[in-house]
Design a protein around this motif. Structure first.
Motif, PDB file in Angstrom:
ATOM      1  N   VAL A  87      78.284   5.193  41.380  1.00  0.00           N
ATOM      2  CA  VAL A  87      77.188   5.356  40.417  1.00  0.00           C
ATOM      3  C   VAL A  87      75.882   4.964  41.112  1.00  0.00           C
ATOM      4  O   VAL A  87      75.757   3.832  41.584  1.00  0.00           O
ATOM      5  CB  VAL A  87      77.404   4.457  39.175  1.00  0.00           C
ATOM      6  CG1 VAL A  87      76.260   4.635  38.195  1.00  0.00           C
ATOM      7  CG2 VAL A  87      78.732   4.752  38.505  1.00  0.00           C
ATOM      8  N   PRO A  88      74.916   5.874  41.198  1.00  0.00           N
ATOM      9  CA  PRO A  88      73.632   5.506  41.813  1.00  0.00           C
ATOM     10  C   PRO A  88      72.949   4.382  41.024  1.00  0.00           C
ATOM     11  O   PRO A  88      73.145   4.266  39.814  1.00  0.00           O
ATOM     12  CB  PRO A  88      72.804   6.798  41.706  1.00  0.00           C
ATOM     13  CG  PRO A  88      73.788   7.895  41.521  1.00  0.00           C
ATOM     14  CD  PRO A  88      74.942   7.289  40.781  1.00  0.00           C
ATOM     15  N   ASP A  89      72.164   3.575  41.719  1.00  0.00           N
ATOM     16  CA  ASP A  89      71.538   2.424  41.038  1.00  0.00           C
ATOM     17  C   ASP A  89      70.465   2.846  40.042  1.00  0.00           C
ATOM     18  O   ASP A  89      69.979   2.045  39.254  1.00  0.00           O
ATOM     19  CB  ASP A  89      70.991   1.407  42.055  1.00  0.00           C
ATOM     20  CG  ASP A  89      70.006   2.024  43.024  1.00  0.00           C
ATOM     21  OD1 ASP A  89      69.666   3.222  42.865  1.00  0.00           O
ATOM     22  OD2 ASP A  89      69.567   1.306  43.961  1.00  0.00           O
ATOM     23  N   SER A  90      70.080   4.122  40.076  1.00  0.00           N
ATOM     24  CA  SER A  90      69.089   4.590  39.106  1.00  0.00           C
ATOM     25  C   SER A  90      69.734   5.073  37.803  1.00  0.00           C
ATOM     26  O   SER A  90      69.047   5.460  36.868  1.00  0.00           O
ATOM     27  CB  SER A  90      68.285   5.751  39.710  1.00  0.00           C
ATOM     28  OG  SER A  90      69.143   6.842  40.006  1.00  0.00           O
ATOM     29  N   ALA A  91      71.065   5.042  37.735  1.00  0.00           N
ATOM     30  CA  ALA A  91      71.774   5.650  36.600  1.00  0.00           C
ATOM     31  C   ALA A  91      71.596   4.865  35.304  1.00  0.00           C
ATOM     32  O   ALA A  91      71.277   3.677  35.313  1.00  0.00           O
ATOM     33  CB  ALA A  91      73.263   5.761  36.911  1.00  0.00           C
TER      34      ALA A  91
ATOM     35  N   ILE B 104      83.580   0.165  40.155  1.00  0.00           N
ATOM     36  CA  ILE B 104      82.304   0.846  40.343  1.00  0.00           C
ATOM     37  C   ILE B 104      81.711   0.511  41.699  1.00  0.00           C
ATOM     38  O   ILE B 104      81.642  -0.646  42.097  1.00  0.00           O
ATOM     39  CB  ILE B 104      81.310   0.458  39.223  1.00  0.00           C
ATOM     40  CG1 ILE B 104      81.747   1.112  37.913  1.00  0.00           C
ATOM     41  CG2 ILE B 104      79.895   0.935  39.522  1.00  0.00           C
ATOM     42  CD1 ILE B 104      82.680   0.321  37.094  1.00  0.00           C
TER      43      ILE B 104
ATOM     44  N   PRO C 143      78.092   3.049  34.481  1.00  0.00           N
ATOM     45  CA  PRO C 143      79.061   2.050  34.944  1.00  0.00           C
ATOM     46  C   PRO C 143      79.911   1.469  33.808  1.00  0.00           C
ATOM     47  O   PRO C 143      81.097   1.179  34.005  1.00  0.00           O
ATOM     48  CB  PRO C 143      78.189   0.968  35.591  1.00  0.00           C
ATOM     49  CG  PRO C 143      76.796   1.216  35.121  1.00  0.00           C
ATOM     50  CD  PRO C 143      76.706   2.670  34.821  1.00  0.00           C
TER      51      PRO C 143
END
Lengths: 446, 475
Positions: free
Chosen positions: B159-163, B178, B168
């Motif tokens: 999961v990209p940290d911008s999601a 994750i 997550p």
């Protein structure tokens, strides 16, 4: 029709300000050409008049407004006009989740009042702002019980609505949770506390019981709860809120968690959704409850106000460690429930339950007198739903009733062969004596 | 005075429920009979109408003000759709009515599914999930089911940290571990960063395109190839689909599974928190894993099918889904048509870029000077002493606007995520940007008024810390 309030002149000025010639240029700056889609193969748009006509046409293909004797989780109760009037107000319906509390006091106070009334009704200490429906509320209650008890084995009654059981199965299938089903007694339609006793052990986290259960039978919650508690299991109850004006409430039998379907309060059947699920817990569990919770506080000047609170449980803060992934819930449906409860008041809620049980008993007694119909659980207490076994042709019965615009009982045999020729009737306050007499008459002649 | 319902004295007799026209028959064993009474006052209709109408006036809503809440796509909710959804022919049907008596409702769901397939490029949809996060959860269970069926043990999700935080959270609920992927300096996923964390046990990566910074993930083709070569799948979070209708189809650019938030892109009202709908679309190879039941068309009749139950993930909620929400989305698609949907997305992109162009010299825009349908600005370093983005948001309320999203995305400090949507006029956008710039100036010249904001709302700044420290959750 499109709903864009920008004309060609505006569009040109906007493009000029940005410094591009066209929207296409803006897109080309960002999206590689090879990824672009072909033209959408969808019909041309419609005017409002055409749109209304199209959906009137769809509407005409439904057989609707039937006199409904069917339940099994979704019930035909009367909805006061005030509910539509209030929930239809766009100030409520077109707002988002109340992130900016100061500009959302309407929604926030409404949810706070909803939570309070659910607490009043169940006798528990904390209710969340709503779940998607009864089924998901039960699934979240199971996960909450696992988190709280730190034990992964959960006993669940086979008298729980099968739709709920399927959702619980879906929700737990990839988690380290073991669901153990306990059968209801075939004679009484209820759970036997001795059977429960024999299945309990120290590694059982919770016992989940629905009352009235799927077959309409009211369980002996007091002794079931006591049995569970004696083995340190949590007691999770699934209740029909319409029954709580007469039956024992979750707090009266010491339940830890109460969940259920709120459709019966102010929401129409609508093919089974949208409705709302409610979830309420004892004080000790409030920090573990999933979903939005509204709390009371004060503003800078000491004036009372409401905010989303206990947010450190939630996904937007805790991400993968949140108590649930839920974000959007069923706020407007729960609000309909809130307005409904307010409309009835305490005495109306009592009247509602008494009228339901009285009419259901009247129908039960009338059907019992008919030749070819035997109650499946003759000596058990029911609220507004009960099962008869018949020697008559159930398809013929359904057809004969439908011809008279009556949606007859649910044929349980279609779900489980064990219940072949078993018909489940729901009788709410909305059914009149005349309608019940007509039903009985058609059953008699079928 | 602001009263709670329980503070209003009971003022009517008991007459709300229909008169019981059969003998009252309520005796039961004391084991079952409730003894406690509830404390909800019995109030007249007039009292209640006034109470709730006054509450409604304390809300900012889409129908009263511009609502540039980034990531939430607060576009106009057509009133005709509300009218149609309330038709008794739809609202009075029971979910266990036989197929032949609900053909109209089934046809609407079928039509919606086909339209969503066309917009997304996916082969099949389930309409059952009740919200975006519920759709994510269903999509991830489908992915888990797929890997189980081909006997591959894959336990991780990237999961990209911008999601969105739901990504997550949903992945955890579906039983996955994750892996958080750091965005690159342009706020997008870089193929190199992806390769560095990609292992054989990765089931899928969840992406939002355009992402939560409003940036189109231009490396998506390469990302898709890297993942698929690894045997992993690609999940599309449809929260930002409003940027790309008729412009990009998620299935064409490599996504295998996706959800759509009908209450965002397809203009159904959000109800102060719900109900929503989060249909999940899949490519054909995942069709059998969809929740049951599905609606199929045979000989011009619509049927409720339970298909291959063995592979299906089961049920996500009772019955079919949030039908009125599905109906409104279907009506929206029919009203706009194919060309109208594309125009909506194009205008959404234009409106966002227009607002961006008016603000870019006065604040920082971490992701650059063009965007898709929304953008994120950072006011860090542009505000007066001790003034936070939160204060700017609260001051916007004083000017009658709902505030943009400020709690998110976590990767931008002092973020403000602005999504105007296509249904706002140039005049509204001009006035809004003027006000926002004025507030930024005021933050320097007179920071105190921002600290004190809001003053024009029903309550002033609320004490959230105290609310959580000593929770009072009911009256």
């Amino acid at each position: 029709m499109n709903y864009i309030p920008v004309n060609e002149q505006d569009r040109k000025e906007m493009l000029d300000r940005i410094g591009v010639k066209s929207i296409e240029e803006l897109l080309a700056l960002q999206i590689p050409e090879s990824l672009r889609a072909k033209k959408l193969n969808l019909p041309e748009g419609l005017s409002e008049q055409e749109l209304s006509a199209l959906f009137k046409n769809y509407a005409g293909k439904n057989k609707s407004n039937l006199v409904c004797f069917r339940g099994a989780g979704v019930y035909d109760h009367f909805v006061p006009s005030l509910v539509d009037e209030i929930t239809g107000r766009s100030e409520f319906s077109t707002a988002y989740t109340p992130y900016q509390a100061e500009a959302s006091q309407g929604t926030l106070q409404a949810i706070f009042e909803y939570q309070s009334m659910i607490c009043e009704l169940t006798g528990l200490d904390c209710a969340n702002a709503s779940m998607y429906d009864g089924a998901t509320a039960v699934a979240e209650a199971v996960l909450l019980a696992v988190r709280t008890s730190r034990k992964n084995k959960i006993i669940i009654s086979s008298g729980v609505n099968p739709e709920y059981l399927s959702v619980v199965e879906t929700y737990t299938k990839n988690l380290d949770v073991e669901i153990i089903k306990i059968k209801i007694d075939e004679k009484t339609g209820a759970l036997d506390k001795n059977v429960l006793q024999s299945m309990l052990s120290d590694d059982i986290g919770a016992v989940v019981v629905q009352s009235p259960n799927f077959f309409g039978v009211v369980e002996d919650m007091l002794s079931l709860s006591e049995t569970a508690k004696n083995k340190n299991a949590l007691f999770v109850t699934i209740v029909n809120p319409a029954s709580l004006g007469i039956l024992k409430t979750p707090c009266e039998y010491n339940a830890d968690i109460a969940a259920g379907e709120g459709q019966v309060f102010g929401n129409r059947m609508h093919l089974g959704g949208s409705t709302f699920g409610f979830l309420a817990v004892k004080k000790a569990l409030e920090w573990k409850i999933p979903g939005r919770v509204v709390g009371q506080t004060v503003d800078k000047n000491g004036k009372r106000g409401f905010v989303l609170t206990l947010q450190s449980r939630e996904q937007h803060i805790r991400r993968e460690k949140a108590t649930s992934n839920i974000c959007t819930n069923a706020a407007l449906n729960a609000f309909a429930g809130c307005v409904y409860m307010a409309c009835l008041g305490s005495s109306g809620i009592k009247e509602l339950a008494e009228t339901n049980i009285s009419k259901a008993r009247y129908a039960f007694n009338a059907i019992k007198k008919l030749e070819g119909f035997e109650p499946l659980f003759a000596n058990s207490l029911f609220f507004n739903e009960f099962v008869f076994k018949t020697v008559k042709n159930v398809k013929k019965i359904e057809k004969a009733l439908l011809k008279e615009n009556i949606l007859g009982p649910l044929n349980l045999g279609a779900f489980d062969k064990k219940y072949k020729n078993c018909l489940m009737f729901a009788v709410t306050e909305k059914r009149t004596k005349q309608e019940i007499d007509k039903l009985t008459d058609i059953l008699n002649r079928a | 005075m602001n009263k709670l319902i329980n503070e209003i004295r009971s003022n009517r007799n008991t007459d709300r429920v229909i008169k019981c026209d059969v003998p009252l028959d309520i005796e039961m064993d004391v084991r079952y009979k409730g003894q406690k009474s509830t404390n909800i006052p019995n109030l007249s209709e007039n009292t209640l109408l006034r109470h709730f109408t006054n509450l409604s006036r304390r809300n900012y809503a889409l129908s009263t003000t511009f609502y540039p809440l980034g990531s939430c796509t607060m576009k106009y909710n057509p009133v005709v759709n509300e009218k149609i959804a309330a038709f008794e022919e739809f609202s009075s049907v029971h979910p266990y009515q036989s197929e032949e008596t609900v053909q109209g409702s089934l046809e609407i769901m079928y039509e919606l599914e086909k339209s969503l397939c066309e917009v997304s490029g996916m082969d099949n949809f389930t309409l059952q999930p009740a919200a975006g996060a519920h759709g994510e959860y269903a999509g991830l269970l489908i992915i888990a089911g797929y890997f189980k069926s081909i006997k591959e043990k894959r336990t991780k999700i990237i999961v990209p940290d911008s999601a969105h935080g739901t990504n997550p959270a949903s992945a955890a609920l579906a039983g996955f571990e994750i892996i958080s992927l750091k965005s690159d300096e342009n706020g997008i996923v870089s193929p190199e960063n992806l390769k560095a964390v990609l292992t054989k046990d990765v089931a899928c990566m969840m992406m939002t395109v355009p992402n939560t910074l409003g940036v189109f993930e231009k490396n998506i083709a390469e990302i898709s190839e890297i993942l698929h070569q690894n045997g992993s799948l690609l999940y599309y979070d449809g929260a930002n689909l409003n940027a790309v209708m008729g412009i990009v189809k998620p299935a064409d650019i490599g996504f295998d599974v996706m959800h759509i938030n009908l209450h965002k892109t397809f203009a159904t009202p959000h109800g102060g928190g719900g109900p929503g709908a989060g249909p999940v679309g899949v490519k054909a190879f995942l069709k059998d894993f969809l929740p049951v039941p599905v609606i199929v068309k045979e000989n011009n009749k619509f049927k409720i099918s339970f298909g291959d139950k063995k592979k299906s993930i089961g049920k996500m909620k009772a019955f079919f889904g949030n039908f009125p929400v599905l109906l409104k989305a279907c009506a929206y698609i029919k009203a706009l048509g194919g060309a109208g949907l594309k125009e909506a997305s194009e205008q959404a992109v234009l409106n966002a870029n227009y607002v961006l162009s008016s603000l870019k010299d006065k604040v920082s825009i971490p992701a650059g000077s063009v965007c898709m349908h929304e953008f994120v600005l950072s006011s860090k370093g542009h505000l007066g002493d001790g003034v936070k983005t939160l204060d700017v948001a609260k001051k916007l309320l004083d000017y009658g606007y709902y505030a943009p999203t400020i709690y998110f995305p976590l990767i931008v400090e002092e973020a403000m995520m602005i999504e105007p949507t296509e249904t706002e006029s140039k005049q509204v956008l001009d006035e809004f940007t003027d006000v926002l710039l004025k507030i930024i100036e005021e933050s320097v010249s007179n920071p105190e008024i921002l600290h004190n904001a809001p003053v024009n709302t029903y309550v002033s700044r609320l004490n959230e810390v105290e609310a959580a420290r000593k929770p009072k959750l009911h009256w």
